[in-house]
Design a protein around this motif. Sequence first.
Motif, PDB file in Angstrom:
ATOM      1  N   SER A  34      35.276  17.597  -5.181  1.00  0.00           N
ATOM      2  CA  SER A  34      35.202  17.066  -3.821  1.00  0.00           C
ATOM      3  C   SER A  34      34.531  15.708  -3.823  1.00  0.00           C
ATOM      4  N   VAL A  35      34.709  15.007  -2.714  1.00  0.00           N
ATOM      5  CA  VAL A  35      34.108  13.688  -2.495  1.00  0.00           C
ATOM      6  C   VAL A  35      33.526  13.678  -1.086  1.00  0.00           C
ATOM      7  N   LEU A  36      32.309  13.146  -0.949  1.00  0.00           N
ATOM      8  CA  LEU A  36      31.710  12.952   0.371  1.00  0.00           C
ATOM      9  C   LEU A  36      31.088  11.569   0.397  1.00  0.00           C
ATOM     10  N   MET A  37      31.518  10.726   1.349  1.00  0.00           N
ATOM     11  CA  MET A  37      30.976   9.379   1.502  1.00  0.00           C
ATOM     12  C   MET A  37      30.238   9.291   2.828  1.00  0.00           C
ATOM     13  N   ARG A  38      29.033   8.723   2.765  1.00  0.00           N
ATOM     14  CA  ARG A  38      28.208   8.607   3.968  1.00  0.00           C
ATOM     15  C   ARG A  38      27.859   7.157   4.224  1.00  0.00           C
TER      16      ARG A  38
END
Length: 708
Positions: free
Chosen positions: A383-387
Amino acid sequence: MSGGIGGVSWQTFNRLPPEDQQAIRDSVARQEAAQNEPAAPASAPGAETPPALKPAEAKTPEQAVASINGLPLPKTDDLNGMPSPVYQSVYQPRVTQFTTTRREEAQAALDRFEPKWEDYRDSGLNGATASYEYGEARDAFNDNPYVKELKRIVGEATDKPTEVPAYLRNDPSTKTNPEAVTNLPIDTARTALKNFGVELPPNPTPQQIAAGYELLGAMPQDLLAYAINPGTQVTYNAPLGGIGTPSFIPVRAEAGFSFEGKVELSDVQTGVDFQETQQFKTSVQLQSEAGVDVGKTPLNKLYRAATLLRQVSPEAKELIEGSPLLKNVVKGLPISGHYTEFEGTRLSYEATVTTQQGTKLAGGDMSGMPNPLDPLNMPTGTSVLMRGQDLQGSDFAVNYKAFTLAGNHTELDGAGFGVRKLEGSVVEVYAGPIQTVENATFFGLGRAGTAAIGLSVDTSMENRSLSTARIDLATPEGQQAYQNFMNGGRVPDWNPPGVQRSGTSEVLNAEHATRLGIDLGPLSWQAGGNSQLTITRNVWQDGTIDQQNTYTSADGMTSDVQFQVGRDGKPIDSKTEWKIVLSDFNPILTSYLNAAYRPDQVNKDFDGEQHVQLEFTSAELMELRDRSRAHVGSVGGKEHLADLDSGRVTPWNTNVAEHLAVAKTPDEVFAVLSNDFHTSQIPEDLLAMVFEQGNRAVPGTIRLKDAG
């Protein structure tokens, strides 16, 4: 509106200042000039664009949704230059008319396509068959995703009659100008994407390049500004300048700016179903700082050196140290330290990767990062999560002689979006607000971050309120929905073809790390552990709820509970799954557990550490409780069991069977089994229960995997 000019009544017009009246006249003149222009020549035959379908002409619910969403937006180009009150007095009725039209057309479509009982009653079928066919047709109609969208449009236009939906406005106020992004050189665009955690292939196709530019065009302007700086590295902390009071003052005020980058790669973690992953995190932070610093001045250091070299007379030394003022100025304060407050912005990228990808990343090969531009090639479970978050916080340190106490508190508020690869061709996309709180504390000898030995504790708490959807990329509709998400960040909020489920997710993620170690500049040795709790609650559009609670302790035990809630709001017991994973478990204890679940393998030995997974249903947990009660009653006597039930006697700390015997619910049984304090005792107690009860296997399922 009649009896006026440009949609403004004469009464309102006459009250306006001359310059506003002239602006309205100019607007009317431009409109009339446009109407008097000669019509453009017709296109050549064969090149004509077919006219857009009107909602009333739609033959299917799908066509009706497309035609309603394609209705012209309320006109604004003839209102340029008008004062705000006049602008709103003209524009707002247009919006109301627009939403009324959407509501009426959607309701008309529903009425038109809804199955009619008369058609089945008069079809020649007998009464029972006609009723059955009519019921089947109504069920199919109500389950049609485009029918659901038509109903949603009716509700939306009814609840918000004075608002144009955001997904129709395509409001660019929070986005980067797409035209400006397309003017970026490909190398700059590639660098910007890389800073966002997205890497184009060495020889990208035109479609991949276009998708990359579209992704940049969807980024907020302030975050893109940091990403397009070529050559910026995320591996250092550097001041960018500042101001302060002179260094010869013991208590000094300071202010400045700094740029910080971090890159982290966790150890391999063995989770549910023995999935081995690593966490890769990188962040870029720009902040302004202001604070106060207390410490030794050059004069203090000079005085100490002069004293050691006997350059200060005893009389002068006595005079200086006898004066409180001179003592603090020349000799220095007994403590040193600082307190700083800061605020700024952080852009972060977090990925869950396989061990193979982790090996690449550890070697500096960024192709190991999951690529959301190529989701089908993301391994399952990654998965990838960008904030992008604004931050504010404080930092302090107090030094007394050789001792140091330091701390840092940071609060972040912003938004994020990401992608998770599920089984097959399905991906889960999510976007929404994210709030984070981080705390770090250090106590020890020396100076934190330079040369020190001590104990550090880091904690973080994050809340995510996300819109989420599961998209099947094997379908053209799913591919288009995913492309819409990548282009504009819009998560599907209904379930057309290609979107399996949609809804909202509330995620709580808490991490705690304790370390005892030594820091010598860039070199460090640390011992300790990390624990993590993640609670994910998905509320789907059909009214059902999925929830998963996962906790990983510092010694590697993972407990995982997954359950579902039906449309009636009640938990579905048959869908509840309870799992415990013991990673790198002792081979002797593994043999005891294996024998408890497989009594025929009581003499089986294991060569080396094992990964162990225990699985239960709710019924099996309660059966284990009953078996434990029978065991305790048989070994300790019924009176002892009665004393435990009444609370006159409390279970012995290391006696797992007694703890299980007094549990009242599946949750309490599972809490005993997943307590890492009991890890080494559970195998022995369960095996003793099996022997005492005629070699009957304990309830549940065991799975094993060699940790080597």
